[in-house]
Design an enzyme around this catalytic site. Sequence first.
Site, PDB file in Angstrom:
ATOM      1  N   CYS A 107      29.158  16.989   5.273  1.00  0.00           N
ATOM      2  CA  CYS A 107      27.835  16.903   5.900  1.00  0.00           C
ATOM      3  C   CYS A 107      27.176  15.632   5.383  1.00  0.00           C
ATOM      4  CB  CYS A 107      26.989  18.117   5.515  1.00  0.00           C
ATOM      5  SG  CYS A 107      25.423  18.202   6.393  1.00  0.00           S
ATOM      6  N   LYS A 186      25.308  28.982  11.760  1.00  0.00           N
ATOM      7  CA  LYS A 186      24.390  28.573  10.702  1.00  0.00           C
ATOM      8  C   LYS A 186      22.983  28.669  11.271  1.00  0.00           C
ATOM      9  CE  LYS A 186      23.409  24.458   8.023  1.00  0.00           C
ATOM     10  NZ  LYS A 186      24.060  23.224   7.564  1.00  0.00           N
ATOM     11  N   ARG A 208      15.426  20.896  10.831  1.00  0.00           N
ATOM     12  CA  ARG A 208      16.826  20.940  11.262  1.00  0.00           C
ATOM     13  C   ARG A 208      17.022  21.878  12.440  1.00  0.00           C
ATOM     14  NH1 ARG A 208      18.861  20.795   5.062  1.00  0.00           N
ATOM     15  NH2 ARG A 208      18.954  18.532   4.924  1.00  0.00           N
ATOM     16  N   GLU A 224      28.470  29.571  19.923  1.00  0.00           N
ATOM     17  CA  GLU A 224      28.783  28.447  19.008  1.00  0.00           C
ATOM     18  C   GLU A 224      30.040  28.748  18.191  1.00  0.00           C
ATOM     19  OE1 GLU A 224      27.431  25.446  18.233  1.00  0.00           O
ATOM     20  OE2 GLU A 224      25.773  25.494  19.666  1.00  0.00           O
ATOM     21  N   LYS A 239      26.219  31.861   7.859  1.00  0.00           N
ATOM     22  CA  LYS A 239      25.192  31.537   6.868  1.00  0.00           C
ATOM     23  C   LYS A 239      23.810  31.712   7.456  1.00  0.00           C
ATOM     24  CE  LYS A 239      24.002  27.243   5.533  1.00  0.00           C
ATOM     25  NZ  LYS A 239      24.183  25.870   5.211  1.00  0.00           N
ATOM     26  N   TYR A 304      26.806  31.890  -5.683  1.00  0.00           N
ATOM     27  CA  TYR A 304      26.453  31.286  -6.971  1.00  0.00           C
ATOM     28  C   TYR A 304      26.710  32.256  -8.129  1.00  0.00           C
ATOM     29  CZ  TYR A 304      24.428  27.989  -3.747  1.00  0.00           C
ATOM     30  OH  TYR A 304      24.290  27.078  -2.730  1.00  0.00           O
TER      31      TYR A 304
END
Length: 315
Positions: A107, A186, A208, A224, A239, A304
Site C-alpha cells: 500500500c 475493507k 479514504r 468487491e 477488515k 496484535y
Amino acid sequence: MKTKEARLDPKQLRALEIIAPYFIVEGKKIRREVASMPGVFQFSIDEALKDVEGLEQSGVQSVLLFGVPSGKDAQGSGAADPRGVVPSAVREIKKRFPRLMVTTDICLCAYTDHGHCGLVRQNGKNFSIDHAATVKQLEKMAVIHAEAGADLVAPSDMMDGRVRGIRAALDGDGFDGLPVLSYAVKFASSFYGPFRDAAQSAPQFGDRRSYQMEVSNLDWALREAAIDVEEGADILMVKPALTSLDIIAELKRRHGLPVAAYNVSGEYSMVKAAAAKGWLDEKKAVLEMMASLRRAGADVIVTYWAKQIKEWMKP
Ligand code: PBG
C-alpha cells in the site's frame, strides 16, 4: 502457472493461522511504543529481530510487515526502493528466521506525503485517485518485496485491478508460486484510528471513503470480494474483523478460499483501555474474540495479540 491450490500447502496455511503485525522504522536501536496501542511498538530492524526471536519462541510462525519510512513524497517513491525499510527487514528476518512466513503490506499510504493509499490528482479542493499509476507502483513494490524474500504479499489499498496487476507482475518476474493475501473487503472504519498513529499515515486531506467500503453495504462488499477472487487472490482478508463476522462466514461459503480476518488496531485498543481500568478481563475477552472469528470461518487471523495468545494457550 501454478494453480491456486498449489500456492499454499496445508502446512503453510497452518503457519498463517495467526499473524503478528510489525511496524518497521528507519534507524537503529529504536523500540517506540505506539501511544494509542499499549504493548505495540515501532521497531528499527535490529530491534525487530530481537522481538521476532521471542515471537517465534512463543509458537507464532508468521509476521506481517508495515513500513514506516521517514521520507515521503507525492509519488510514494520509497515504496519501490529495494533498499527501503521493508525489503531490508524482509532480507534480515528471512536470514535469521528462515522458517518464519513473512508477509508484506502492499500500500502507498505510509510512503505518500498526503497519506492516501494511492497516487492523487488534485484540482483545488477536490482530489481523485489515479488508479493506473497507483497500480503500477504497487506492482513494483510487490516485486521488490518478493525479490527480498517475502513469502506472501498483502495488497491493502483497495484500488481496482491491483490484484490482477500484482499477480501478473509477480508471474512475469518468476514468482508465480508466491501467494497474494488480498484485502478483499475493507470497510471505511473508525476502528483503524490507532493504526494511523502506528504507521504515521493519517491522510492530510480528504478521507479514504472513495476507495474503502461503506459498512452498511453488504452487496458491495460481496461484489468487491468476488472481483479479487476473479483477479487471482489466494487468501481473502476481511477488515475490520469483529464487525464483519457475517462477511467472513459468507466469503468462506461462497469462494472456497482461505479467509483471513484482520483484528484491527481499534479492536485492540478498546480492549486494552478497558482492561487497564479493570473493566474487563483481557485474556478472556481476547480468547472469546478469537473463538468467534474461527467460528465465523477465519482460517487466518492477523492480531496484535499474536504472541500473547500463543502464550495464553500453552498448556
Ligand atoms: C492501509 C492499512 C490500514 C490498516 C491496515 N492497512 C489503514 C487503513 O486502511 O486506513 C489498518 C489496520 C489496523 O487498524 O490495525 N495500508
